[in-house]
Design a protein around this motif. Structure first.
Motif, PDB file in Angstrom:
ATOM      1  N   GLU A 288     -18.971 -19.915 -39.533  1.00  0.00           N
ATOM      2  CA  GLU A 288     -18.716 -19.361 -38.215  1.00  0.00           C
ATOM      3  C   GLU A 288     -17.226 -19.134 -38.007  1.00  0.00           C
ATOM      4  O   GLU A 288     -16.789 -18.150 -37.389  1.00  0.00           O
ATOM      5  CB  GLU A 288     -19.268 -20.304 -37.144  1.00  0.00           C
ATOM      6  CG  GLU A 288     -20.783 -20.480 -37.170  1.00  0.00           C
ATOM      7  CD  GLU A 288     -21.518 -19.168 -36.875  1.00  0.00           C
ATOM      8  OE1 GLU A 288     -20.921 -18.289 -36.197  1.00  0.00           O
ATOM      9  OE2 GLU A 288     -22.662 -19.029 -37.324  1.00  0.00           O
ATOM     10  N   ARG A 321     -18.754  -6.784 -31.536  1.00  0.00           N
ATOM     11  CA  ARG A 321     -18.731  -7.912 -32.524  1.00  0.00           C
ATOM     12  C   ARG A 321     -18.090  -9.150 -31.947  1.00  0.00           C
ATOM     13  O   ARG A 321     -18.629 -10.265 -32.070  1.00  0.00           O
ATOM     14  CB  ARG A 321     -17.974  -7.427 -33.778  1.00  0.00           C
ATOM     15  CG  ARG A 321     -17.720  -8.495 -34.812  1.00  0.00           C
ATOM     16  CD  ARG A 321     -18.999  -9.046 -35.391  1.00  0.00           C
ATOM     17  NE  ARG A 321     -18.742 -10.017 -36.470  1.00  0.00           N
ATOM     18  CZ  ARG A 321     -19.644 -10.813 -36.988  1.00  0.00           C
ATOM     19  NH1 ARG A 321     -20.908 -10.769 -36.501  1.00  0.00           N
ATOM     20  NH2 ARG A 321     -19.346 -11.620 -37.979  1.00  0.00           N
ATOM     21  N   THR A 324     -20.241 -10.700 -29.256  1.00  0.00           N
ATOM     22  CA  THR A 324     -21.405 -11.389 -29.856  1.00  0.00           C
ATOM     23  C   THR A 324     -21.015 -12.752 -30.415  1.00  0.00           C
ATOM     24  O   THR A 324     -21.718 -13.776 -30.247  1.00  0.00           O
ATOM     25  CB  THR A 324     -22.009 -10.514 -30.962  1.00  0.00           C
ATOM     26  OG1 THR A 324     -22.440  -9.265 -30.393  1.00  0.00           O
ATOM     27  CG2 THR A 324     -23.196 -11.215 -31.620  1.00  0.00           C
ATOM     28  N   LEU A 325     -19.861 -12.735 -31.138  1.00  0.00           N
ATOM     29  CA  LEU A 325     -19.400 -14.018 -31.720  1.00  0.00           C
ATOM     30  C   LEU A 325     -19.049 -15.041 -30.639  1.00  0.00           C
ATOM     31  O   LEU A 325     -19.332 -16.234 -30.752  1.00  0.00           O
ATOM     32  CB  LEU A 325     -18.200 -13.774 -32.626  1.00  0.00           C
ATOM     33  CG  LEU A 325     -18.487 -13.054 -33.960  1.00  0.00           C
ATOM     34  CD1 LEU A 325     -17.191 -12.767 -34.715  1.00  0.00           C
ATOM     35  CD2 LEU A 325     -19.427 -13.875 -34.828  1.00  0.00           C
ATOM     36  N   LYS A 328     -22.139 -16.486 -28.972  1.00  0.00           N
ATOM     37  CA  LYS A 328     -23.038 -17.253 -29.840  1.00  0.00           C
ATOM     38  C   LYS A 328     -22.921 -18.767 -29.556  1.00  0.00           C
ATOM     39  O   LYS A 328     -21.827 -19.312 -29.447  1.00  0.00           O
ATOM     40  CB  LYS A 328     -22.708 -16.959 -31.307  1.00  0.00           C
ATOM     41  CG  LYS A 328     -23.688 -17.578 -32.284  1.00  0.00           C
ATOM     42  CD  LYS A 328     -23.316 -17.180 -33.721  1.00  0.00           C
ATOM     43  CE  LYS A 328     -24.310 -17.754 -34.698  1.00  0.00           C
ATOM     44  NZ  LYS A 328     -23.983 -17.379 -36.099  1.00  0.00           N
ATOM     45  N   GLN A 329     -24.074 -19.426 -29.379  1.00  0.00           N
ATOM     46  CA  GLN A 329     -24.087 -20.879 -29.139  1.00  0.00           C
ATOM     47  C   GLN A 329     -23.922 -21.607 -30.482  1.00  0.00           C
ATOM     48  O   GLN A 329     -24.769 -21.499 -31.370  1.00  0.00           O
ATOM     49  CB  GLN A 329     -25.412 -21.271 -28.496  1.00  0.00           C
ATOM     50  CG  GLN A 329     -25.627 -20.689 -27.108  1.00  0.00           C
ATOM     51  CD  GLN A 329     -24.586 -21.217 -26.107  1.00  0.00           C
ATOM     52  OE1 GLN A 329     -24.247 -22.395 -26.144  1.00  0.00           O
ATOM     53  NE2 GLN A 329     -24.089 -20.347 -25.261  1.00  0.00           N
ATOM     54  N   LEU A 330     -22.850 -22.337 -30.621  1.00  0.00           N
ATOM     55  CA  LEU A 330     -22.544 -23.054 -31.874  1.00  0.00           C
ATOM     56  C   LEU A 330     -22.716 -24.578 -31.675  1.00  0.00           C
ATOM     57  O   LEU A 330     -22.346 -25.123 -30.638  1.00  0.00           O
ATOM     58  CB  LEU A 330     -21.126 -22.761 -32.324  1.00  0.00           C
ATOM     59  CG  LEU A 330     -20.786 -21.286 -32.631  1.00  0.00           C
ATOM     60  CD1 LEU A 330     -19.332 -21.159 -33.045  1.00  0.00           C
ATOM     61  CD2 LEU A 330     -21.699 -20.758 -33.718  1.00  0.00           C
TER      62      LEU A 330
END
Length: 726
Positions: A288, A321, A324-325, A328-330
């Motif tokens: 990631e 992009r 989206t990153l 994003k749930q990390l």
């Protein structure tokens, strides 16, 4: 220096002093019947007080004359004389008179114990003082082999040329013919009898004792063999127990080692699993991170270096992009906490349980073990006795590590205790309490509490009775007018009750009544215990007398010797003779064991005698006189040795003295009737200290127990009080 005997006729060890390892020189006999040189005993006595027998460690109370007052072992002297005479008859031995004439025949004078040549023998027979001496010639010496027929003659100390040929039964003394005319004339006061007659009776008595000894010897010898058999099994038992203990603890060690390997393996496995999981997590996060970093770089280059056309061409794509990153749930958490070893059982807990990891098994039954707590006094060494008992109820030996004790005072402070084995299966627990009050004594055997543990120990001060026995009444355990008190063979307290006309026996530890029996006579008063454990009880007034009563309370005999009127205090000697206070005649009577009169003592010197005690080591009797406020000391021949005290309330003074007794050191203990002071005096009557003032009213008789307490019969207090003495 004594010389070694060359003769093989005797057991040389029998004639050798065990201290100097030489032949006896002036052999003296101790009361325990062991013999030593007089000089050796004198040297031994200077190094040790009180004196103990060098062989059996029995304590010895020397007479006033010291070692010189001990009896001479004439049998050993006779053996030495016989051996010397036999050796002297050999060639080359000089005459012991002229110190010459090594050749020629010799003679031995049995009266002088001298070896003499022919010339000296002829002169010896001519002198008037020695013409009647027994002088066997050399041929008789060479032929004589019977030691019993060879002895040194005994002569009177007062009449030097007179042989001791009579025995005064009244005085228990050897006397000569001249003594029977002067000091021991036959009559009411003396009864001289030929030695052979008395000796024959004594031999018959001793032969009877010998017959009693043999069965006892066989019993003891059988016991010795039994002990030897057990001793032979001791080392094999030790080896077997050692091997078993080693194997047991090896197995425990193996189990611990195995468990250690299991835990270490678990730690390794956990470490590997956690390491793999963390590595996977790290790679996912790094992936990631790489995507976001790449988008960041592209976006930054477009912003900083891209043309308007370029921005419009790729802007929407970059925006999509990055958004989206960022959206994003990390899962950035590792979900791992550091592992560690956990003590499921703490070391300190294991330490507490270590005592349970095996032990030495004996046949001791903890449920049958008993503890007797003796009365405790602040500042004194106090004791409790533990008896370790087997399943059959008999005392048995265990190792000292198996017995543990702990004591706390009322504040919870620990009091040091010491444990020492007194005898087979009996342990003495000693401690010194610093404060009064209830202390807690914990006693364990093989880590198990003895029944009743922890025990309450009530520590009292020295002026408070450690135990009060009895109360007013006529029932069991009750007292009415206690006068005399004595300690029986079992260490119990025997009390004479004038009011209840009986003797009652109490346990010294608990004060519990154990037994009682009636006493004939209107006013029973004094009591003592003879060497066979029988009671001697006096009574005055109607049906007066001295009564011999068995341990079970059976009347065996009543004696009323001539001249006795209203007997009070009584003391019995080891040989059975008695001294009784003859209150009606203001004197004391020395009596034979059968009650017959030996002599009247103190008449014209005593006023109102009450109690008597005898120091047998010195042959001195002490009599309290309540109206003279003194204690009189007479020897057993009736001579006044000294007296001490006067009326008053200061140290060493008396107010109607009553009970008297002697402690092991020969000190004299006396109690006052009026003020209750219990005082101690030296052997010569010098004041030493006041023990206490008795709380119970009207102190009369007193007795000293073997474990250091004084029992006082309190007449008006209707009780017996126990005080700590040593």
């Amino acid at each position: 220096m004594a010389s070694k005997m060359a003769s093989d006729d005797f057991d040389d060890q029998f004639l050798t002093c065990s201290v100097c390892m030489l032949h006896f020189r002036d052999p003296k006999i101790l009361p325990c019947l062991h013999t030593f040189c007089k000089q050796c005993l004198q040297e031994w006595a200077t190094k040790q007080q009180p004196l103990e027998c060098p062989t059996c460690r029995t304590q010895v109370s020397l007479p006033d004359q010291g070692v010189n007052g001990l009896r001479t072992n004439f049998y050993v002297n006779n053996l030495l004389d016989f051996a010397a005479a036999k050796k002297g008859a050999e060639p080359g031995v000089p005459c012991q008179v002229c110190e010459g004439n090594v050749e020629g025949s010799k003679s031995w004078c049995a009266d002088c114990a001298k070896l003499m040549c022919e010339s000296c023998t002829l002169l010896h027979r001519k002198f008037p003082f020695s013409e009647d001496h027994e002088v066997p010639p050399e041929n008789t010496l060479n032929a004589e082999n019977d030691v019993s027929k060879f002895y040194r003659k005994r002569h009177c100390r007062k009449h030097k040329n007179q042989e001791l040929v009579f025995y005064c039964e009244t005085c228990n003394a050897l006397v000569c013919t001249a003594c029977t005319v002067v000091d021991h004339r036959p009559g009411k006061d003396h009864n001289p009898v030929e030695i052979s007659t008395v000796a024959q009776r004594k031999k018959e008595t001793l032969q009877g004792l010998l017959q009693n000894i043999n069965p006892r010897l066989k019993e003891i010898q059988a016991s010795v063999k039994q002990v030897e058999r057990k001793m032979s099994n001791l080392m094999p038992s030790k080896e077997a127990a050692t091997d078993q203990a080693k194997e047991y603890f090896r197995q425990l060690a193996d189990l611990l080692q195995k468990r250690e390997q299991e835990i270490l393996s678990q730690i390794d496995e956990q470490c590997r699993a956690d390491g793999k999981a963390l590595q996977t997590k790290k790679e996912a996060i790094e992936f990631e991170l790489a995507g976001l970093t790449s988008a960041q770089t592209f976006c930054q280059q477009a912003v900083e270096h891209g043309s308007d056309v370029h921005i419009l061409e790729v802007g929407n794509q970059v925006q999509t992009r990055v958004e989206t990153l960022l959206a994003k749930q990390l899962d950035l958490e590792s979900n791992w906490s550091e592992f560690q070893f956990v003590e499921k059982t703490a070391v300190v807990d294991v330490e507490k349980e270590v005592d349970n990891f095996g032990g030495v098994k004996t046949n001791v039954d903890v449920s049958r073990c008993k503890v007797a707590v003796k009365p405790a006094v602040q500042g004194f060494t106090c004791i409790a006795e533990l008896t370790t008992t087997n399943q059959e109820g008999r005392p048995c030996v265990i190792n000292s590590k198996a017995v543990t004790t702990n004591m706390e005072d009322p504040s919870g402070t620990n009091i040091p205790t010491q444990i020492q084995m007194k005898s087979e299966g009996v342990w003495e627990i000693s401690y010194v309490p610093k404060v009064t009050g209830i202390h807690k004594l914990e006693v364990k055997v093989n880590s198990q509490h003895v029944a009743g543990s922890p025990f309450d120990v009530n520590v009292k001060d020295k002026d408070t009775p450690v135990l009060t026995i009895g109360r007013k009444g006529s029932g069991v355990g009750e007292l009415d007018g206690p006068t005399g008190v004595a300690v029986d063979k079992d260490g119990n307290i025997a009390v004479v009750e004038r009011g209840n006309k009986r003797v009652q026996i109490f346990d010294t530890g608990t004060g519990k009544s154990l037994n009682s029996f009636p006493v004939d006579g209107k006013n029973p008063f004094g009591i003592d215990v003879d060497s066979n454990g029988r009671f001697l009880v006096t009574s005055w007034g109607v049906n007066f007398g001295i009564r011999l009563i068995s341990k079970e309370g059976e009347l065996l005999n009543t004696c009323k010797p001539d001249g006795m009127a209203n007997p009070l205090g009584v003391a019995v000697l080891k040989d059975g003779r008695m001294v009784v206070v003859n209150w009606g005649q203001k004197s004391c009577l020395l009596l034979q064991p059968d009650g017959s009169l030996i002599r009247d003592i103190g008449k014209g010197q005593l006023h109102k005698p009450r109690f008597v005690s005898v120091d047998e080591s010195r042959g001195v009797m002490f009599v309290t006189d309540e109206s003279a406020h003194k204690v009189f000391a007479f020897d057993l021949d009736g001579n006044l040795k000294f007296y001490f005290g006067k009326k008053g309330q200061n140290d060493g003074e008396f107010k109607s003295p009553q009970g008297v007794t002697i402690d092991p050191a020969g000190n004299i203990i006396v109690v006052n009737f009026d003020d209750g002071r219990l005082q101690v005096f030296g052997r010569d009557g010098t004041f030493i200290r006041t023990v206490t003032s008795v709380k119970g009213g009207g102190p009369h008789g007193i007795a000293l127990t073997p474990d250091g307490y004084i029992a006082v019969a309190c007449y008006t207090g209707r009780c017996v009080e126990m005080y700590r003495y040593i």
